[in-house]
Design a protein around this motif. Structure first.
Motif, PDB file in Angstrom:
ATOM      1  N   ASN A   1       0.814  -1.214   0.000  1.00 49.46           N
ATOM      2  CA  ASN A   1       0.000   0.000   0.000  1.00 49.46           C
ATOM      3  C   ASN A   1       0.854   1.273   0.000  1.00 49.46           C
ATOM      4  O   ASN A   1       1.716   1.478   0.865  1.00 49.46           O
ATOM      5  N   GLY A   2       0.641   2.111  -1.016  1.00 47.84           N
ATOM      6  CA  GLY A   2       1.307   3.397  -1.084  1.00 47.84           C
ATOM      7  C   GLY A   2       2.758   3.359  -1.533  1.00 47.84           C
ATOM      8  O   GLY A   2       3.434   4.393  -1.555  1.00 47.84           O
ATOM      9  N   ARG A   3       3.242   2.177  -1.920  1.00 49.03           N
ATOM     10  CA  ARG A   3       4.648   2.076  -2.343  1.00 49.03           C
ATOM     11  C   ARG A   3       4.745   2.278  -3.865  1.00 49.03           C
ATOM     12  O   ARG A   3       3.867   1.865  -4.623  1.00 49.03           O
ATOM     13  N   THR A   4       5.816   2.909  -4.283  1.00 44.37           N
ATOM     14  CA  THR A   4       6.004   3.226  -5.705  1.00 44.37           C
ATOM     15  C   THR A   4       6.876   2.177  -6.377  1.00 44.37           C
ATOM     16  O   THR A   4       7.958   1.843  -5.889  1.00 44.37           O
ATOM     17  N   TYR A   5       6.379   1.666  -7.509  1.00 45.07           N
ATOM     18  CA  TYR A   5       7.105   0.681  -8.316  1.00 45.07           C
ATOM     19  C   TYR A   5       7.522   1.351  -9.616  1.00 45.07           C
ATOM     20  O   TYR A   5       6.692   1.942 -10.315  1.00 45.07           O
ATOM     21  N   SER A   6       8.792   1.257  -9.942  1.00 47.23           N
ATOM     22  CA  SER A   6       9.301   1.846 -11.184  1.00 47.23           C
ATOM     23  C   SER A   6       9.488   0.773 -12.246  1.00 47.23           C
ATOM     24  O   SER A   6       9.695  -0.401 -11.928  1.00 47.23           O
ATOM     25  N   PHE A   7       9.446   1.201 -13.530  1.00 38.66           N
ATOM     26  CA  PHE A   7       9.482   0.256 -14.635  1.00 38.66           C
ATOM     27  C   PHE A   7      10.668   0.518 -15.545  1.00 38.66           C
ATOM     28  O   PHE A   7      11.190   1.629 -15.609  1.00 38.66           O
ATOM     29  N   ASP A   8      11.037  -0.532 -16.264  1.00 39.79           N
ATOM     30  CA  ASP A   8      12.068  -0.387 -17.276  1.00 39.79           C
ATOM     31  C   ASP A   8      11.645   0.680 -18.279  1.00 39.79           C
ATOM     32  O   ASP A   8      10.465   0.898 -18.522  1.00 39.79           O
ATOM     33  N   ASP A   9      12.638   1.313 -18.886  1.00 43.75           N
ATOM     34  CA  ASP A   9      12.325   2.367 -19.845  1.00 43.75           C
ATOM     35  C   ASP A   9      11.466   1.860 -20.997  1.00 43.75           C
ATOM     36  O   ASP A   9      10.589   2.559 -21.497  1.00 43.75           O
ATOM     37  N   GLU A  10      11.672   0.636 -21.427  1.00 45.73           N
ATOM     38  CA  GLU A  10      10.956   0.116 -22.589  1.00 45.73           C
ATOM     39  C   GLU A  10       9.846  -0.832 -22.162  1.00 45.73           C
ATOM     40  O   GLU A  10      10.095  -1.924 -21.669  1.00 45.73           O
TER      41      GLU A  10
ATOM     42  N   ILE B   1       4.122   3.162 -10.943  1.00 45.73           N
ATOM     43  CA  ILE B   1       2.752   3.049 -10.443  1.00 45.73           C
ATOM     44  C   ILE B   1       2.785   3.050  -8.919  1.00 45.73           C
ATOM     45  O   ILE B   1       3.795   2.736  -8.297  1.00 45.73           O
ATOM     46  N   LYS B   2       1.652   3.406  -8.360  1.00 45.58           N
ATOM     47  CA  LYS B   2       1.453   3.323  -6.916  1.00 45.58           C
ATOM     48  C   LYS B   2      -0.017   3.055  -6.668  1.00 45.58           C
ATOM     49  O   LYS B   2      -0.879   3.688  -7.291  1.00 45.58           O
TER      50      LYS B   2
END
Length: 481
Positions: free
Chosen positions: A360-369, A377-378
């Motif tokens: 909950n409320g944690r930010t997930y980052s994604f590969d550039d491609e 997303i969060k």
């Protein structure tokens, strides 16, 4: 016909219990219904709007618009301003180039276009929707002789709408209002979406209420008459609703193989229908004086519209009586309840999950491609409410959803009305689904699978014809350090 008289189903030989079974069967088959109207002998016996839809909400009718275009052509023919046997190119000489026009296009008549027997195999303006849609009809290389074989071509309908506007000097819906829609008290705020050049989208653009739709379909089913007034030429309606061409090869479903008239479909049991993509239907059975109108969004559900038809034949049509039934108190109560409580269903699943505190409320980052160009997303969850926060090429955005219930909002970036819900469909998988309920109809689904305490996999799927392309594909993400 300003308003339909109301009655109980039993008064007109329809069982309340069968209507309940009809509605529950569609729900069981996960058909996303938006409205249902049943009218027999001029009496409205069932009327339901699936929340958040209401009686006055305008609904995209898609190819139902084709039937309106057909009626406009018939009215112009009655006025003597055109003949169905006229060559369409004679009305658009500006489309002739220095090299002329292809002989198949030159040969094509208004009648050919009405019965979906143009010289084109497909809708021409879909090749490049930013160009002149009407012009595309005349300059796209044709595939076969016109007037020969049924091939569904929305650009034919669109070009016919352009013809209506060219001859009448009015927007097509305004012309129809002046001729008969005002007599029916058709909604004043109804409209037809325009193409990029300002021509009414005569093949798919009508925005109207289900009751507007029902009034027009009822008038057509009674040979163009309403309240003892001949509003649409009887000769034209008889021609438009009878079989003009075979559809047994190119029709996609059982119902679509019954033949085609002038922008009206033939259906089984000697009926005809107005049909728009996604389940916009007016099922007209003249011999039983029966009309059933539905609006829905079956896009992405293979055979979904045929499920509506098959359930109607089985539950309603096969159990009709020419005489009234004895009133069924329990059946009537059940029907009133389901008509009142109908709503677009929320995502089914668990509403709580032990991993909520972890994610909950944690930010997930994604590969550039990744296909969606997702950057991060969060997900924020609190009791019955959630927010899907994400960043893509359009910037930072938020979508509010309910857990186990629908929440109305504006879909981010597109600013379109939507209802959204979510649930845990597996131990580590949250499914968010948003229904677009605007000039566009469709849905966006987002599956978020929490692979571990730090890793996430996102899959997005959009079901809509032209937009939302950034919501399709996979992306792998991880917790930001």
């Amino acid at each position: 016909m300003k308003q339909f008289v109301t009655a109980t189903p039993e008064e007109v030989g329809i069982s309340s219990e069968r209507i309940v079974r009809f509605m529950k069967t569609l729900e069981y088959n996960e058909i996303p219904m938006h409205s249902l109207l049943i009218i027999r002998y001029g009496k409205l016996v069932a009327e339901s709007y699936y929340a958040p839809y209401t009686k006055d909400a305008l609904h995209r009718m898609f190819s139902v618009t084709k039937s309106f275009t057909s009626i406009a052509i018939g009215l112009l023919a009655e006025e003597g301003k055109l003949s169905l046997d006229d060559n369409i190119i004679s009305y658009f000489p500006e489309m002739l180039s220095e090299t002329g026009v292809h002989p198949y296009i030159a040969e094509m008549t208004i009648k050919d276009m009405l019965k979906m027997a143009s010289a084109h195999e497909n809708t021409t303006y879909k090749i490049d929707i930013k160009e002149d849609w009407v012009k595309s009809f005349f300059i796209t290389e044709p595939s076969h002789y016109p007037g020969t074989i049924f091939s569904y071509d929305t650009s034919s309908s669109h070009t016919l709408a352009a013809l209506v506007e060219k001859i009448s000097g009015m927007k097509m819906l305004d012309y129809l209002r002046s001729k008969f829609l005002d007599e029916l008290e058709f909604s004043k705020d109804a409209y037809i979406i325009s193409d990029p050049n300002g021509v009414s989208m005569g093949g798919s653009g009508l925005m109207a209420t289900p009751m507007d739709f029902a009034k027009v379909a009822w008038t057509v089913m009674h040979d163009g008459r309403a309240e003892d007034k001949q509003l649409i030429p009887e000769w034209y309606i008889k021609e438009a609703t009878k079989k003009q061409i075979d559809t047994s090869v190119k029709g996609g479903t059982t119902e679509e193989k019954q033949g085609y008239g002038y922008q009206f479909w033939r259906i089984r049991n000697d009926g005809f229908a107005c049909y728009g993509m996604g389940g916009q239907l007016a099922i007209c059975i003249p011999k039983e004086d029966l009309l059933v109108v539905t609006t829905a969004d079956t896009q992405g559900l293979g055979g979904g519209v045929q499920v509506i038809y098959d359930t109607f034949w089985r539950e309603i049509y096969d159990n009709l009586s020419d005489k009234p039934f004895v009133e069924n108190i329990e059946g009537s109560k059940s029907l009133k309840a389901i008509l009142k409580e109908s709503q677009i269903k929320a995502v089914a699943g668990d509403l709580t999950n032990v991993i909520v505190n972890t994610i909950n409320g944690r930010t997930y980052s994604f590969d550039d491609e990744n296909p969606m160009n997702l950057k991060n997303i969060k997900i924020e969850l609190k009791e019955e409410l959630g927010i899907f926060c994400f960043e893509n090429q359009n910037g930072k955005q938020e979508l509010t959803f309910g857990l186990g219930k629908q929440i109305e909002s504006k879909f981010p970036h597109y600013n379109m009305n939507c209802v959204s819900s979510a649930a845990w469909v597996e131990e580590k998988t949250l499914l968010i689904k948003s229904h677009i309920i605007d000039e566009c109809l469709g849905s966006i689904q987002v599956q978020v699978h929490f692979k571990s305490d730090r890793e996430v996999v996102v899959y997005m799927k959009k079901i809509e014809e032209y937009l939302f392309h950034e919501f399709l594909g996979f992306a792998n993400g991880r917790i930001e350090d």
